[in-house]
Design a protein around this motif. Structure first.
Motif, PDB file in Angstrom:
ATOM      1  N   SER A 144     -13.173  18.383  17.421  1.00 38.23           N
ATOM      2  CA  SER A 144     -12.575  19.713  17.848  1.00 38.23           C
ATOM      3  C   SER A 144     -11.899  20.615  19.430  1.00 38.23           C
ATOM      4  O   SER A 144     -11.123  20.789  19.275  1.00 38.23           O
ATOM      5  N   THR A 145     -12.650  19.459  20.298  1.00 39.08           N
ATOM      6  CA  THR A 145     -12.408  20.297  21.369  1.00 39.08           C
ATOM      7  C   THR A 145     -11.253  19.710  21.927  1.00 39.08           C
ATOM      8  O   THR A 145     -10.746  20.722  22.209  1.00 39.08           O
ATOM      9  N   ALA A 146     -10.840  18.772  21.453  1.00 38.00           N
ATOM     10  CA  ALA A 146      -9.967  17.999  22.222  1.00 38.00           C
ATOM     11  C   ALA A 146      -8.938  17.546  21.077  1.00 38.00           C
ATOM     12  O   ALA A 146      -8.380  19.017  22.250  1.00 38.00           O
ATOM     13  N   ARG A 147      -9.124  18.260  20.657  1.00 40.77           N
ATOM     14  CA  ARG A 147      -7.005  18.944  19.234  1.00 40.77           C
ATOM     15  C   ARG A 147      -7.313  20.446  20.150  1.00 40.77           C
ATOM     16  O   ARG A 147      -6.468  20.878  20.457  1.00 40.77           O
ATOM     17  N   GLU A 148      -8.437  21.716  19.849  1.00 40.22           N
ATOM     18  CA  GLU A 148      -8.375  22.983  20.451  1.00 40.22           C
ATOM     19  C   GLU A 148      -7.957  22.659  21.638  1.00 40.22           C
ATOM     20  O   GLU A 148      -6.589  23.607  21.871  1.00 40.22           O
ATOM     21  N   ALA A 149      -8.515  22.272  23.085  1.00 38.01           N
ATOM     22  CA  ALA A 149      -8.122  22.277  24.394  1.00 38.01           C
ATOM     23  C   ALA A 149      -6.189  22.256  24.517  1.00 38.01           C
ATOM     24  O   ALA A 149      -5.742  22.241  25.303  1.00 38.01           O
ATOM     25  N   HIS A 150      -6.048  20.816  23.325  1.00 36.37           N
ATOM     26  CA  HIS A 150      -4.550  20.504  23.500  1.00 36.37           C
ATOM     27  C   HIS A 150      -3.807  21.523  23.879  1.00 36.37           C
ATOM     28  O   HIS A 150      -2.377  21.279  24.053  1.00 36.37           O
ATOM     29  N   ASP A 151      -4.080  22.536  22.190  1.00 36.53           N
ATOM     30  CA  ASP A 151      -3.252  23.230  21.882  1.00 36.53           C
ATOM     31  C   ASP A 151      -2.805  24.543  23.061  1.00 36.53           C
ATOM     32  O   ASP A 151      -2.104  25.180  23.193  1.00 36.53           O
ATOM     33  N   LEU A 152      -4.319  24.561  23.840  1.00 33.12           N
ATOM     34  CA  LEU A 152      -4.978  25.674  25.074  1.00 33.12           C
ATOM     35  C   LEU A 152      -3.980  24.888  26.669  1.00 33.12           C
ATOM     36  O   LEU A 152      -4.140  25.665  26.337  1.00 33.12           O
ATOM     37  N   ASP A 153      -3.456  23.864  26.178  1.00 38.39           N
ATOM     38  CA  ASP A 153      -2.789  23.523  26.713  1.00 38.39           C
ATOM     39  C   ASP A 153      -3.288  22.313  28.354  1.00 38.39           C
ATOM     40  O   ASP A 153      -2.858  22.194  29.575  1.00 38.39           O
ATOM     41  N   PHE A 154      -4.733  21.869  27.987  1.00 40.74           N
ATOM     42  CA  PHE A 154      -5.241  21.258  28.744  1.00 40.74           C
ATOM     43  C   PHE A 154      -4.755  20.034  28.760  1.00 40.74           C
ATOM     44  O   PHE A 154      -4.645  20.039  27.870  1.00 40.74           O
ATOM     45  N   ARG A 155      -4.922  19.116  29.558  1.00 40.85           N
ATOM     46  CA  ARG A 155      -5.202  17.648  29.657  1.00 40.85           C
ATOM     47  C   ARG A 155      -6.553  17.710  29.121  1.00 40.85           C
ATOM     48  O   ARG A 155      -7.506  18.125  29.728  1.00 40.85           O
ATOM     49  N   VAL A 156      -6.729  16.517  28.472  1.00 46.06           N
ATOM     50  CA  VAL A 156      -8.010  16.678  27.371  1.00 46.06           C
ATOM     51  C   VAL A 156      -8.549  14.312  27.836  1.00 46.06           C
ATOM     52  O   VAL A 156      -8.099  13.829  27.414  1.00 46.06           O
ATOM     53  N   GLU A 157      -9.487  14.231  27.883  1.00 47.77           N
ATOM     54  CA  GLU A 157     -10.497  12.860  28.072  1.00 47.77           C
ATOM     55  C   GLU A 157     -11.636  12.880  27.644  1.00 47.77           C
ATOM     56  O   GLU A 157     -12.476  13.096  28.028  1.00 47.77           O
ATOM     57  N   VAL A 158     -12.073  12.398  26.721  1.00 50.66           N
ATOM     58  CA  VAL A 158     -12.913  11.880  26.235  1.00 50.66           C
ATOM     59  C   VAL A 158     -13.118  10.094  26.599  1.00 50.66           C
ATOM     60  O   VAL A 158     -13.219   9.394  26.231  1.00 50.66           O
ATOM     61  N   LEU A 159     -14.912  10.931  27.590  1.00 55.91           N
ATOM     62  CA  LEU A 159     -15.343   9.734  27.773  1.00 55.91           C
ATOM     63  C   LEU A 159     -16.030   8.957  26.835  1.00 55.91           C
ATOM     64  O   LEU A 159     -17.540   9.254  26.379  1.00 55.91           O
ATOM     65  N   GLU A 160     -15.503   8.108  26.113  1.00 58.07           N
ATOM     66  CA  GLU A 160     -16.197   6.881  25.136  1.00 58.07           C
ATOM     67  C   GLU A 160     -17.354   6.416  25.161  1.00 58.07           C
ATOM     68  O   GLU A 160     -18.338   6.978  24.485  1.00 58.07           O
ATOM     69  N   ASP A 161     -18.252   6.281  26.446  1.00 54.11           N
ATOM     70  CA  ASP A 161     -19.564   6.397  26.194  1.00 54.11           C
ATOM     71  C   ASP A 161     -20.726   7.147  26.712  1.00 54.11           C
ATOM     72  O   ASP A 161     -21.684   6.386  26.404  1.00 54.11           O
ATOM     73  N   ALA A 162     -19.978   8.540  26.794  1.00 51.52           N
ATOM     74  CA  ALA A 162     -20.969   9.679  26.939  1.00 51.52           C
ATOM     75  C   ALA A 162     -20.652  10.363  25.156  1.00 51.52           C
ATOM     76  O   ALA A 162     -21.069  11.263  25.971  1.00 51.52           O
ATOM     77  N   THR A 163     -20.659   9.369  24.388  1.00 53.20           N
ATOM     78  CA  THR A 163     -20.407  10.237  23.221  1.00 53.20           C
ATOM     79  C   THR A 163     -20.829   9.744  22.058  1.00 53.20           C
ATOM     80  O   THR A 163     -20.701   7.946  22.111  1.00 53.20           O
ATOM     81  N   ALA A 164     -21.194  10.023  21.124  1.00 55.07           N
ATOM     82  CA  ALA A 164     -21.707   9.815  19.928  1.00 55.07           C
ATOM     83  C   ALA A 164     -21.796  10.355  18.444  1.00 55.07           C
ATOM     84  O   ALA A 164     -21.525  11.329  18.644  1.00 55.07           O
ATOM     85  N   THR A 165     -21.695   9.438  17.290  1.00 57.18           N
ATOM     86  CA  THR A 165     -22.208  10.517  16.098  1.00 57.18           C
ATOM     87  C   THR A 165     -23.106   9.390  14.888  1.00 57.18           C
ATOM     88  O   THR A 165     -23.362   8.479  15.571  1.00 57.18           O
TER      89      THR A 165
END
Length: 206
Positions: A144-165
């Motif tokens: 959700s953050t990645a999509r919204e930030a994209h539309d707000l014109d931020f660059r987005v990088e997801v740090l895969e090893d610091a995320t989980a579900t």
């Protein structure tokens, strides 16, 4: 364009990531097996050392649940046993990742951390144009953050090893969707590139 990042620590609260949390059954096993708290701690340390802003986001609802969404299947259990109540131990950031006094902590009431909060205003005030995302869960707050930030014109990088579900399979599926609007990287790659970019900029000035 010069890269000016901020590190976002999303929903790594006791209710989700502590064994005594009321939502610890959601993804704690994946958080522990993948070392998410340790990787996030390292990202925070690197960011602080380099003067990169660290911004925390926590999910929760006001006492009395006036801002709780009763129709939400995701938050349906929050009203059972006073889960996710802001100002309680459950919605505090895990002790291993505690914010420093000057670091913003944004409280949100929905999955999207920009909705109804001052997160965007905070980031703009910090002069940020790139968001480095850590947190749980990959398929909800990270996506959700990645999509919204994209539309707000931020660059987005997801740090895969610091995320989980809740499972590795769901994590990978979420990352497949994330790649449509963001870059998927790691703690070392993201902060290492920041370091290299800063060094190159310094050399150019010299």
């Amino acid at each position: 364009m010069t890269r000016r990042p901020a590190l976002l620590v999303l929903d790594l609260i006791n209710e989700l990531v502590h064994p005594d949390g009321k939502y610890s059954d959601v993804c704690l096993d994946q958080i522990e097996s993948r070392g998410v708290l340790g990787h996030t701690r390292r990202a925070i340390d690197h960011a602080r050392e380099r003067g990169i802003p660290v911004v925390y986001v926590v999910v929760g609802f006001s006492p009395g649940l006036a801002d709780w969404p009763p129709a939400s299947p995701l938050f349906a259990e929050a009203a059972d046993g006073d889960r996710l109540i802001l100002g309680t131990w459950g919605t505090e950031v895990h002790d291993s990742l505690k914010p420093e006094a000057h670091e913003p902590v944004i409280a949100k009431r929905r999955v999207n951390p920009f909705l109804g909060t001052h997160l965007e205003l905070t980031l703009r005030s910090l002069g940020v144009n790139t968001l480095l995302l850590t947190g749980a869960t990959t398929d909800l707050v990270i996506l959700s953050t990645a999509r919204e930030a994209h539309d707000l014109d931020f660059r987005v990088e997801v740090l895969e090893d610091a995320t989980a579900t809740s499972s590795r399979e769901l994590h990978e599926a979420a990352l497949t969707l994330v790649r449509r609007t963001a870059e998927v990287t790691t703690v070392d790659e993201a902060l290492g590139r920041t370091r290299a970019a800063d060094e190159n900029e310094t050399e150019e000035k010299d």
